[in-house]
Design a protein around this motif. Structure first.
Motif, short mmCIF file in Angstrom:
data_model
loop_
_atom_site.label_atom_id
_atom_site.label_comp_id
_atom_site.label_asym_id
_atom_site.label_seq_id
_atom_site.Cartn_x
_atom_site.Cartn_y
_atom_site.Cartn_z
N ARG A 8 0.84 -1.20 0.00
CA ARG A 8 0.00 0.00 0.00
C ARG A 8 0.87 1.25 0.00
O ARG A 8 0.53 2.25 -0.65
CB ARG A 8 -0.92 -0.01 1.22
CG ARG A 8 -1.94 -1.14 1.19
CD ARG A 8 -3.07 -0.87 2.19
NE ARG A 8 -2.56 -0.70 3.55
CZ ARG A 8 -2.41 -1.69 4.41
NH1 ARG A 8 -2.71 -2.94 4.06
NH2 ARG A 8 -1.97 -1.47 5.64
N VAL A 63 2.06 1.80 -3.59
CA VAL A 63 0.99 2.32 -4.46
C VAL A 63 0.75 3.80 -4.18
O VAL A 63 0.62 4.62 -5.10
CB VAL A 63 -0.29 1.49 -4.28
CG1 VAL A 63 -1.45 2.13 -5.04
CG2 VAL A 63 -0.07 0.06 -4.77
N GLN A 107 1.36 6.82 -6.87
CA GLN A 107 0.21 7.66 -7.25
C GLN A 107 0.46 9.13 -6.91
O GLN A 107 0.02 10.02 -7.65
CB GLN A 107 -1.04 7.16 -6.55
CG GLN A 107 -1.56 5.83 -7.10
CD GLN A 107 -2.80 5.34 -6.38
OE1 GLN A 107 -3.19 5.89 -5.33
NE2 GLN A 107 -3.43 4.30 -6.91
#
Length: 391
Positions: free
Chosen positions: A344, A347, A351
């Motif tokens: 996580r 990611v 992003q």
């Protein structure tokens, strides 16, 4: 006009109370250059060559140095040696320690050198630099150099299984590509040399213009397949030996699951990854997370001077096999452990950069994952959100 007083010879000498004979070994295939600094000899360094591999001659040279120091000072002094980590490995270090000699192996890249564009480099200069580094290290000067911790013969031998497999895999790739290249030049594509029916399919192949394979080309490919099949047998034998080693390690862990078994329990970590991580890094002792990141060459390298402050990327100064394995494992971790906190974090990091800088982020993930695995196998700290394999 007054002139400056002439300093005596004793004032210009190195005023150091040497409690030992400091020796550096500049090693090559043919000659070992022995550079020494002995008590009672001022700042003068003695340099004598010894035939490469002549351990008896080296020990005899040490005895001569001790005898000369005893005659000058009336005292006996121990020998302290230093050598660079390199082609000779650690066998000389072990021989010296077996003979009661204090020995050190230094990372050559950690010794400060001249920053001139053209600097002089000879074995004599390098030998003197090693002696100076050893003196500073024994005085306790911080960060003067990085001494290498020699692995035990058992740990060193255990690494060879994974390293041999990597060499065999690279050879297998070369043979497969060579066969495909030979066939592609005749208009043949889609042939897979690793399939079990490779020889049967070879007999059925035709060139792009409808001819059978030329006789000499077919003979060459058959010989390539012979070598490829031998490689496949050797790879299978090495993998079997690796699995036996992991099983034996599990049996020896009497107090609980061994490090390799703990790694294998994580989803996405196979036998090869577990063996490499255990043999190349996690079998060692590290005091903190910075040490293990630096050992893998995944520590950051800052560049700061005045108002300039930026990162240059990872140092790449550690174990290259461990670093490469961690990069590969990080990509697989994202696929097999999408719900973990580390995945996580990756990611969210990508992003926030608009989907860019994935390579930089995966290196950062590799460092975080290595530290998390180290905590897991040494202290039992479970990685947050990590999925385990089903029994």
């Amino acid at each position: 006009m007054e002139t400056a007083p002439v300093q005596s010879k004793t004032q210009t000498a190195v005023r150091t109370d040497l409690g030992a004979i400091f020796v550096s070994l500049e090693l090559s295939r043919s000659t070992w250059l022995v550079t020494s600094l002995s008590p009672g000899n001022g700042e003068k360094m003695s340099k004598r060559p010894v035939d490469g591999g002549d351990v008896a001659g080296l020990l005899d040279r040490f005895a001569q140095l001790q005898q000369k120091a005893r005659l000058r000072t009336g005292r006996s002094f121990p020998i302290v040696t230093i050598q660079e980590a390199g082609l000779d490995g650690f066998w000389i270090h072990r021989v010296l320690e077996a003979n009661g000699i204090e020995s050190y192996v230094v990372d050559a890249a950690s010794i400060a050198t001249s920053r001139r564009r053209r600097r002089a480099k000879t074995d004599t200069i390098d030998g003197e630099a090693l002696v100076r580094a050893l003196l500073a290290f024994k005085r306790g000067e911080p960060r003067v150099c990085a001494m290498v911790k020699a692995p035990s013969p058992e740990d060193e031998d255990r690494r060879r299984i994974c390293r041999e497999r990597k060499v065999l895999i690279a050879e297998r790739v070369r043979h497969v590509n060579r066969v495909k290249g030979l066939l592609f030049a005749q208009g043949v594509s889609g042939y897979q040399p690793l399939r079990k029916d490779r020889r049967k399919r070879l007999e059925e192949l035709q060139t792009g213009d409808g001819r059978g394979l030329p006789r000499h080309l077919k003979t060459q490919i058959i010989r390539e397949l012979d070598r490829l099949e031998l490689l496949l047998e050797q790879i299978a034998a090495v993998e079997s030996e690796r699995n036996s080693l992991l099983a034996a390690h599990e049996e020896q862990a009497a107090k609980g699951p061994g490090k390799a078994a703990m790694l294998l329990s994580l989803k996405g970590v196979g036998a090869e990854f577990a063996a490499v991580l255990w043999a190349e890094g996690l079998c060692r002792h590290f005091d903190n997370r910075r040490q293990i990141a630096a050992y893998a060459g995944l520590a950051p390298t800052p560049w700061q001077s005045g108002t300039i402050d930026h990162e240059q990327g990872v140092s790449k100064a550690g174990n290259p096999r461990l670093r490469t394995t961690m990069i590969q494992l990080s990509w697989l971790w994202l696929r097999n452990q999408p719900g973990s906190a580390l995945s996580r974090w990756f990611v969210d990091r990508v992003q926030s950069n608009g989907g860019r800088l994935k390579k930089a982020a995966i290196v950062a993930l590799a460092r975080k994952l290595l530290i998390a695995l180290w905590k897991y196998v040494t202290a039992g700290v479970v990685i947050e959100g990590a999925a385990m394999k089903s029994a």
